[in-house]
Design a protein around this motif. Structure first.
Motif, mmCIF file in Angstrom:
data_model
loop_
_atom_site.group_PDB
_atom_site.id
_atom_site.type_symbol
_atom_site.label_atom_id
_atom_site.label_comp_id
_atom_site.label_asym_id
_atom_site.label_seq_id
_atom_site.Cartn_x
_atom_site.Cartn_y
_atom_site.Cartn_z
ATOM 1 N N GLN A 182 51.959 54.076 22.300
ATOM 2 C CA GLN A 182 52.548 53.504 23.506
ATOM 3 C C GLN A 182 54.060 53.648 23.499
ATOM 4 O O GLN A 182 54.674 53.943 24.530
ATOM 5 C CB GLN A 182 52.147 52.036 23.626
ATOM 6 C CG GLN A 182 50.664 51.836 23.900
ATOM 7 C CD GLN A 182 50.267 50.374 23.993
ATOM 8 O OE1 GLN A 182 51.113 49.493 23.997
ATOM 9 N NE2 GLN A 182 48.973 50.119 24.069
ATOM 10 N N GLN A 183 54.671 53.465 22.343
ATOM 11 C CA GLN A 183 56.116 53.649 22.238
ATOM 12 C C GLN A 183 56.502 55.109 22.478
ATOM 13 O O GLN A 183 57.517 55.394 23.131
ATOM 14 C CB GLN A 183 56.598 53.183 20.870
ATOM 15 C CG GLN A 183 56.499 51.682 20.654
ATOM 16 C CD GLN A 183 56.851 51.257 19.245
ATOM 17 O OE1 GLN A 183 57.104 52.094 18.367
ATOM 18 N NE2 GLN A 183 56.875 49.951 19.002
ATOM 19 N N ALA A 184 55.679 56.022 21.962
ATOM 20 C CA ALA A 184 55.952 57.442 22.183
ATOM 21 C C ALA A 184 55.837 57.795 23.662
ATOM 22 O O ALA A 184 56.665 58.551 24.194
ATOM 23 C CB ALA A 184 54.985 58.293 21.357
ATOM 24 N N ALA A 185 54.828 57.255 24.336
ATOM 25 C CA ALA A 185 54.666 57.519 25.768
ATOM 26 C C ALA A 185 55.898 57.082 26.539
ATOM 27 O O ALA A 185 56.399 57.796 27.422
ATOM 28 C CB ALA A 185 53.415 56.803 26.293
ATOM 29 N N ALA A 186 56.420 55.892 26.222
ATOM 30 C CA ALA A 186 57.616 55.395 26.900
ATOM 31 C C ALA A 186 58.825 56.277 26.594
ATOM 32 O O ALA A 186 59.659 56.538 27.468
ATOM 33 C CB ALA A 186 57.890 53.951 26.479
ATOM 34 N N ALA A 187 58.919 56.761 25.360
ATOM 35 C CA ALA A 187 60.082 57.548 24.949
ATOM 36 C C ALA A 187 60.139 58.908 25.619
ATOM 37 O O ALA A 187 61.234 59.430 25.899
ATOM 38 C CB ALA A 187 60.084 57.714 23.429
ATOM 39 N N ILE A 188 58.974 59.514 25.884
ATOM 40 C CA ILE A 188 58.969 60.880 26.435
ATOM 41 C C ILE A 188 58.575 60.924 27.903
ATOM 42 O O ILE A 188 58.496 62.000 28.486
ATOM 43 C CB ILE A 188 58.048 61.801 25.614
ATOM 44 C CG1 ILE A 188 56.576 61.383 25.745
ATOM 45 C CG2 ILE A 188 58.481 61.836 24.160
ATOM 46 C CD1 ILE A 188 55.605 62.320 25.024
ATOM 47 N N GLY A 189 58.320 59.758 28.502
ATOM 48 C CA GLY A 189 57.939 59.727 29.911
ATOM 49 C C GLY A 189 56.548 60.261 30.158
ATOM 50 O O GLY A 189 56.317 60.993 31.131
ATOM 51 N N ALA A 190 55.592 59.880 29.291
ATOM 52 C CA ALA A 190 54.229 60.390 29.389
ATOM 53 C C ALA A 190 53.269 59.285 29.814
ATOM 54 O O ALA A 190 53.551 58.092 29.664
ATOM 55 C CB ALA A 190 53.775 60.959 28.042
ATOM 56 N N THR A 191 52.106 59.685 30.332
ATOM 57 C CA THR A 191 51.009 58.757 30.585
ATOM 58 C C THR A 191 50.314 58.458 29.261
ATOM 59 O O THR A 191 49.945 59.372 28.533
ATOM 60 C CB THR A 191 49.999 59.374 31.571
ATOM 61 O OG1 THR A 191 50.646 59.574 32.835
ATOM 62 C CG2 THR A 191 48.796 58.468 31.766
ATOM 63 N N ALA A 192 50.158 57.162 28.953
ATOM 64 C CA ALA A 192 49.498 56.741 27.717
ATOM 65 C C ALA A 192 47.999 56.665 27.966
ATOM 66 O O ALA A 192 47.532 55.849 28.752
ATOM 67 C CB ALA A 192 50.021 55.383 27.268
ATOM 68 N N VAL A 193 47.233 57.536 27.312
ATOM 69 C CA VAL A 193 45.787 57.633 27.539
ATOM 70 C C VAL A 193 45.047 56.828 26.480
ATOM 71 O O VAL A 193 45.312 56.971 25.281
ATOM 72 C CB VAL A 193 45.321 59.099 27.505
ATOM 73 C CG1 VAL A 193 43.814 59.186 27.713
ATOM 74 C CG2 VAL A 193 46.048 59.901 28.579
ATOM 75 N N GLU A 194 44.125 55.968 26.932
ATOM 76 C CA GLU A 194 43.369 55.103 26.030
ATOM 77 C C GLU A 194 41.875 55.345 26.191
ATOM 78 O O GLU A 194 41.412 55.784 27.241
ATOM 79 C CB GLU A 194 43.658 53.633 26.334
ATOM 80 C CG GLU A 194 45.128 53.257 26.294
ATOM 81 C CD GLU A 194 45.365 51.872 26.866
ATOM 82 O OE1 GLU A 194 44.469 51.022 26.722
ATOM 83 O OE2 GLU A 194 46.427 51.658 27.467
ATOM 84 N N TYR A 195 41.130 55.025 25.140
ATOM 85 C CA TYR A 195 39.677 54.929 25.234
ATOM 86 C C TYR A 195 39.394 53.488 25.621
ATOM 87 O O TYR A 195 39.699 52.573 24.853
ATOM 88 C CB TYR A 195 39.026 55.324 23.911
ATOM 89 C CG TYR A 195 39.201 56.796 23.626
ATOM 90 C CD1 TYR A 195 38.195 57.695 23.949
ATOM 91 C CD2 TYR A 195 40.385 57.276 23.083
ATOM 92 C CE1 TYR A 195 38.361 59.050 23.703
ATOM 93 C CE2 TYR A 195 40.559 58.630 22.847
ATOM 94 C CZ TYR A 195 39.548 59.511 23.156
ATOM 95 O OH TYR A 195 39.718 60.849 22.939
ATOM 96 N N PRO A 196 38.862 53.244 26.813
ATOM 97 C CA PRO A 196 38.856 51.887 27.353
ATOM 98 C C PRO A 196 37.928 50.942 26.604
ATOM 99 O O PRO A 196 36.902 51.337 26.069
ATOM 100 C CB PRO A 196 38.367 52.095 28.789
ATOM 101 C CG PRO A 196 37.508 53.316 28.717
ATOM 102 C CD PRO A 196 38.198 54.208 27.710
ATOM 103 N N LYS A 197 38.311 49.679 26.619
ATOM 104 C CA LYS A 197 37.442 48.629 26.115
ATOM 105 C C LYS A 197 36.339 48.371 27.132
ATOM 106 O O LYS A 197 36.441 48.785 28.291
ATOM 107 C CB LYS A 197 38.254 47.357 25.878
ATOM 108 C CG LYS A 197 39.306 47.496 24.789
ATOM 109 C CD LYS A 197 40.092 46.212 24.628
ATOM 110 C CE LYS A 197 41.146 46.363 23.536
ATOM 111 N NZ LYS A 197 41.948 45.125 23.385
ATOM 112 N N PRO A 198 35.275 47.674 26.720
ATOM 113 C CA PRO A 198 34.237 47.316 27.693
ATOM 114 C C PRO A 198 34.844 46.554 28.867
ATOM 115 O O PRO A 198 35.817 45.811 28.692
ATOM 116 C CB PRO A 198 33.281 46.431 26.884
ATOM 117 C CG PRO A 198 33.485 46.856 25.476
ATOM 118 C CD PRO A 198 34.931 47.222 25.361
#
Length: 352
Positions: A182-198
């Motif tokens: 998440q910190q990397a996404a903020a630093a490079i201006g990227a969308t943070a992709v997650e495997y969703p919880k139920p």
């Protein structure tokens, strides 16, 4: 149709070369890309690791056989210098006039990295990926030469030729399952992709105001039909029990330090033998790397609406098996967007 006038972005996933003979692979990849292109998807994810074909070559084939689909190329820093990746983006844009998306990787299978002599710790790999993406961004954005000095990369007076038109600047995505991601996404201006919880856990987080960072992406498979029994019949037909797959999954657990892999595996243990809308059976049997949502349209669209309300703006779907998969998924997302109130103002969602 899966084009929603900018309300969300939807990507599919390209078949993997390890699952089929060489003579069949290119045809299957082009066919899946054609279905996704016709459905109006934003793009298609192309994996990379030591055991499959090069994603940039697959991206070239995809561009040649589609009209607007954007390849979402997985970029492994250990494989090539950021200048080489930037050169690929600018060259493909020059040749095809098309935009590329990049899925920035920080890790990979531990054995793959070890074979390449890379023993960088998990969080430090994200530091390296941040530097990698910043060099790549600056090369593609700059009108003049670029100088950068970091812990992992250094360039001096480096210029990108051919220059990239601003409107074709690549979209950036990165795994956001860990705090480092998440910190990397903020630093490079990227969308943070997650495997969703139920969805029940997602709804609980939503009620507490815990909706994660934006922009946010979700990696999920969908099998939905009018009749829930038909949806489940298709689901078990596509993902039967596979003893070898379960053994491969157990081995991967021993050789992976990926947070998302551990999170999904723990969820799978908790939900064993449950025929729930949120379905981890394919992941347990190593049939795919994401959870599935299975059932009739109303139920599945309710769950997608939960993720939309939690801030998801990007969805990466699993490999389509047939064109019908994208038609039925379109029905789910139209219903979900209406339930979540996420359609763009003045937008009329496409008819089924």
């Amino acid at each position: 149709m899966l084009s929603f006038d900018g309300a969300i972005e939807i990507f599919t996933t390209c078949p993997q070369s390890r699952t089929m003979a060489a003579a069949e692979y290119l045809r299957a990849a082009r066919e899946a890309a054609a279905w996704s292109d016709e459905a109006g998807c934003t793009g298609m994810l192309i994996y990379t690791d030591n055991g499959i074909v090069d994603p940039w070559l697959v991206a070239q084939a995809m561009l040649q056989s589609t009209r607007q689909l954007s390849p979402l190329v997985a970029v492994q820093p250990i494989y090539m210098h950021p200048y080489s990746a930037a050169k690929m983006v600018s060259s493909l844009a020059f040749l095809h006039g098309r935009r590329i998306h990049l899925n920035m990787l920080a890790g990979g299978f531990r054995n793959d990295l070890a074979a390449l002599g890379d023993t960088t710790p998990h969080d430090q790999r994200y530091v390296r990926t941040i530097e990698y993406a910043l060099v790549l961004r600056r090369l593609l954005e700059a009108e003049a030469s670029v100088t950068f000095q970091g812990q992992y990369y250094e360039v001096q007076n480096l210029r990108m030729t051919p220059p990239l038109p601003a409107e074709l600047f690549p979209g950036l995505l990165i795994s956001g399952s860990s705090e480092a991601g998440q910190q990397a996404a903020a630093a490079i201006g990227a969308t943070a992709v997650e495997y969703p919880k139920p969805p029940l856990e997602a709804r609980a987080a939503e009620s507490l105001g815990i909706t994660g960072r934006t922009p946010r992406g979700i990696r999920v498979g969908i099998i939905a039909r009018n009749d829930p029994e038909e949806a489940w019949r298709i689901a078990f037909q596509r993902f039967p029990e596979d003893r070898r797959g379960r053994l491969a999954h157990q081995l991967a657990m021993k050789t992976s330090d990926s947070l998302w892999h551990r999170q999904l595996s723990e969820l799978a243990k908790r939900k064993a033998d449950q025929r729930d809308t949120y379905w981890l059976w394919p992941f347990e049997n190593y049939g795919t790397f994401c959870p599935y949502l299975v059932g009739e349209y109303e139920t599945v669209s309710n769950e997608i609406a939960t993720y939309l309300r939690s801030g998801a703006t990007c969805f990466i779907l699993d490999i389509p098996r047939e064109a019908t998969d994208l038609e039925t998924t379109g029905i789910v997302f139209r219903k979900a967007l209406q339930k979540a109130g996420r359609g763009a103002e003045g937008t009329t969602l496409p008819a089924a």
